[in-house]
Write an enzyme that holds these catalytic residues in place. Structure first.
Site, PDB file in Angstrom:
ATOM      1  N   GLU A  82      -4.718  -8.802  -0.370  1.00  0.00           N
ATOM      2  CA  GLU A  82      -5.476  -8.798   0.891  1.00  0.00           C
ATOM      3  C   GLU A  82      -6.944  -8.696   0.507  1.00  0.00           C
ATOM      4  O   GLU A  82      -7.305  -7.866  -0.330  1.00  0.00           O
ATOM      5  CB  GLU A  82      -5.105  -7.581   1.759  1.00  0.00           C
ATOM      6  N   GLU A 113       0.839  -1.212   0.000  1.00  0.00           N
ATOM      7  CA  GLU A 113       0.000   0.000   0.000  1.00  0.00           C
ATOM      8  C   GLU A 113       0.873   1.261   0.000  1.00  0.00           C
ATOM      9  O   GLU A 113       0.719   2.141   0.854  1.00  0.00           O
ATOM     10  CB  GLU A 113      -0.967  -0.014   1.194  1.00  0.00           C
TER      11      GLU A 113
HETATM   12  O1  AHR Z   1      -4.937  -6.112   6.976  1.00  0.00           O
HETATM   13  C1  AHR Z   1      -4.916  -4.941   7.717  1.00  0.00           C
HETATM   14  C2  AHR Z   1      -4.337  -3.769   6.928  1.00  0.00           C
HETATM   15  O2  AHR Z   1      -5.157  -3.498   5.838  1.00  0.00           O
HETATM   16  C3  AHR Z   1      -2.981  -3.975   6.325  1.00  0.00           C
HETATM   17  O3  AHR Z   1      -1.956  -3.717   7.215  1.00  0.00           O
HETATM   18  C4  AHR Z   1      -2.969  -2.988   5.213  1.00  0.00           C
HETATM   19  O4  AHR Z   1      -2.175  -3.418   4.136  1.00  0.00           O
HETATM   20  C5  AHR Z   1      -4.426  -2.857   4.836  1.00  0.00           C
HETATM   21  O5  AHR Z   1      -4.831  -1.549   4.761  1.00  0.00           O
END
Ligand code: AHR
Length: 495
Positions: A301, A175
C-alpha cells in the site's frame, strides 16, 4: 541554459521491471467497492460500474489486491459467496455513510474475480489471519483454485464458475502489527508459518497453480529483522516459506494539499522519496537473513494520505497534481530498484486515498495519478537501466529535496524510455539527457500538468485538462534537451 543533467547508461542493466509494480489495491472501505467498482445499493441498477471498469481496463492493471487492508482480517469469505449473504458490520471503516457502517457482502469472491477477468488483471487475495484461522484460509484457496470433486470446488461451480480461477498471490494477513491483531513480529512469524504450511501445501493439489505467499512487513524496520529471524527458524527443515515481504508507505498525513504552501509541497515530496530508504532497508533485512531464497519486496500500500481522508469521509481526499507528481517520483524509485521489487499496489483504486479513478454520481473520471501510471506504462516489462542525475536541490529543515528525478529502461528492441519529473513546484528546469550509445532516430515526448498548479484538483468537469501534451525536445550529438515546467512529468521514448 540546462541546469540539470541526466545520463542514461543503457549498458548498466538493473533488472526487469516487473509489471506488477504498477499494481493496485481495493478495499471494502468508503466508496471504493460500493459506488466505485460496484453500483451502490442505493442505485437501482446492479452490478459492475461499466464506466469504472472501462477506465481500469484501459490502464491495463497488472494486479489487484483485495479485500483489504484492515478489512481483510475481519472478513470471512464465505459471507460473500452464493445466494444468501449475511449483512455484517464493517469493523474498521465507515463506508462513507453517516449510519453505522455495514457490509452487505453483495460484492464477494466471485464478483472480485470476475472483475479481474474482465480487466485481465492478476488477482491477489489477502487472507484473514487476525480473526480467522488456517482452515478458513485453506478453504478459500480450495474454493478458488481446486479442480477436483469436493464440496468447496463444487460450490464454486454451483456459483457459476466451472473452472478454477488460478489465484496466484495470497497475502498472509494485513498489518498484523496493528489492525490485523496487534502481534509482535515473533508472534506473527509463528502465525505466518502455521498459515503458510496449509495454504502453501495446497500447491500439491493444484494442476498448474504456483502460489506465491506474501508476508506482512512494516515501515518500522525492526519488525522485518525480527520477523525474518523467527520465520526462518528451520527446526523441521522448512526454511522461509515465503515469496515476498511487504511494507506500507503513506506520506503527507499532516497536510491538506489545498491549504499547503510551497514549503509543505517540498516536505511532502521528500516524504514520498523516503520510499527509496524503505525499499533499501527491507531488501537489506531480507539479504541479511534469507541468503539462499529469492524473496521479493512488495510495497503493498502506498501513496499520499492527507488530512481530508478520515474514516468519516470514507478516506476520500481531493485528486491533485501534487499527489500525481509524487506517484511519478515513486515509480522512478521502483524502476531504480527493479532488482528487488516484485510488486507495488497504490492505495486505492477508486474513490479512496490516492485513487486513480473517481466517481461522482453517474460520472467516472481519471485522476491526475491515472495519467502518471499511463505515462509510465512503457516501462512495464522493460529492463531498468542506471541513470545518473546531477540536478539542483532545495535545502529543507531536515534534509534536501532533489528538484529533478528520472529513471530509464530499455525494451527488447533496444528502444529507451526515460521518465523525468520536475519536483520543483516553483521553477522550470531545463534538463539535458545524455543518451549514451543510443542512436536517437525517433523521439516521442509527452508531458503532464504543464500550466497546472500543484494544488489543482480534478473533478468531473475539468478531468480532460490533466491529459498529456506533446513535449518539445531537441536532440543534438547524443544529447536530448527538454524544458520541464514546475511540477510536471515527462515521458520520452527514444528509438
Ligand atoms: O488503505 C487504508 C488502510 O491503510 C488499510 O486498510 C490499512 O492496511 C492501512 O493502514
Amino acid at each position: 541554459m540546462p541546469d540539470a543533467r541526466i545520463a542514461v547508461h543503457p549498458e548498466a542493466r538493473i533488472d526487469r521491471i516487473e509489471p506488477e509494480v504498477h499494481g493496485h489495491f481495493s478495499e471494502h472501505l468508503g466508496r471504493c467497492i460500493y459506488d466505485g467498482i460496484w453500483h451502490d445499493e442505493t442505485v437501482d441498477s446492479e452490478g459492475f460500474r461499466e464506466d469504472v471498469v472501462d477506465l481500469l481496463d484501459d490502464l491495463d492493471l497488472p494486479v489487484l489486491r483485495w479485500p483489504g487492508g484492515c478489512f481483510a482480517d475481519d472478513y470471512h469469505w464465505e459471507d460473500g459467496v452464493g445466494e444468501d449473504r449475511p449483512r455484517r458490520r464493517n469493523l474498521f471503516w465507515a463506508q462513507g455513510r453517516e449510519e453505522i457502517p455495514e457490509e452487505p457482502n453483495t460484492f464477494g469472491t466471485d464478483e472480485f474475480l470476475e472483475l479481474c477477468e474482465r480487466i485481465d488483471t492478476e488477482p491477489y487475495l489477502a487472507l484473514n489471519v487476525g480473526s480467522g484461522d488456517p482452515q478458513e484460509a485453506t478453504d478459500w484457496v480450495e474454493y478458488c483454485n481446486y479442480d477436483g470433486d469436493t464440496e468447496l470446488a463444487n460450490r464454486r461451480r454451483e456459483n457459476g464458475h466451472e473452472d478454477p480461477y488460478g489465484v496466484k498471490y495470497w497475502g498472509i494477513g494485513n498489518e498484523n502489527w496493528g489492525c490485523g491483531g496487534q502481534m509482535s513480529p515473533e508472534q506473527y512469524a509463528r502465525e505466518y508459518r502455521r498459515f503458510a504450511t496449509y495454504v502453501g501445501t495446497m500447491d500439491n493439489l493444484m494442476v498448474e497453480e504456483d502460489h506465491e505467499l506474501i508476508a506482512v512487513g512494516y515501515e518500522r524496520h525492526e519488525w522485518n529483522r525480527r520477523y525474518l529471524e523467527e520465520v526462518g527458524e528451520s527446526a523441521w527443515g522448512v526454511e522461509f516459506p515465503l515469496d515476498h515481504l511487504t511494507l506500507h508507505h503513506y506520506y503527507g498525513r499532516d497536510m491538506s494539499v489545498a491549504e499547503a504552501d510551497e514549503d509543505k509541497y517540498d516536505k511532502f515530496l521528500a516524504e514520498a522519496l523516503e520510499m527509496e530508504r524503505h525499499i533499501e532497508r527491507i531488501a537489506g533485512a531480507i539479504d541479511a537473513v534469507a541468503t539462499t531464497r529469492d524473496i521479493g519486496v512488495i510495497i503493498d500500500e502506498w501513496g499520499g494520505w492527507h488530512v481530508e481522508a478520515t474514516a468519516d469521509s470514507g478516506l476520500e481526499q481531493p485528486g491533485t497534481v501534487l499527489d500525481a507528481l509524487s506517484a511519478a517520483a515513486v515509480l522512478d524509485i521502483f524502476n531504480d530498484h527493479a532488482d528487488v521489487m516484485t510488486m507495488a499496489n497504490i492505495a486505492q483504486t477508486v474513490n479512496v486515498l490516492q485513487c486513480l479513478v473517481e466517481t461522482d454520481g453517474d460520472d467516472a473520471f481519471a485522476r491526475p495519478t491515472y495519467h502518471v501510471f499511463d505515462l509510465y506504462a512503457p516501462h512495464k516489462g522493460n529492463e531498468a537501466v542506471r541513470t545518473s542525475i546531477d540536478a539542483p536541490t532545495r535545502a529543507l529543515d531536515d534534509g534536501e529535496l532533489p528538484l529533478v528525478g528520472a529513471s530509464a529502461s530499455v525494451d527488447e528492441d533496444g528502444g529507451v524510455y526515460v521518465t523525468a519529473t520536475n519536483l520543483d513546484c516553483r521553477e522550470r528546469h531545463t534538463v539535458e539527457i545524455d543518451l549514451g550509445s543510443v542512436a536517437a532516430e525517433t523521439v516521442d515526448a509527452q508531458t503532464l500538468f504543464d500550466g497546472q498548479e500543484p494544488d489543482a484538483e480534478v473533478d468531473a468537469d475539468n478531468a480532460g485538462e490533466f491529459e498529456p501534451d506533446d513535449l518539445d525536445v531537441s536532440v543534438s550529438d547524443g544529447t536530448l534537451t527538454a524544458d520541464l515546467g514546475p511540477a510536471t512529468v515527462a515521458g520520452i521514448s527514444i528509438q
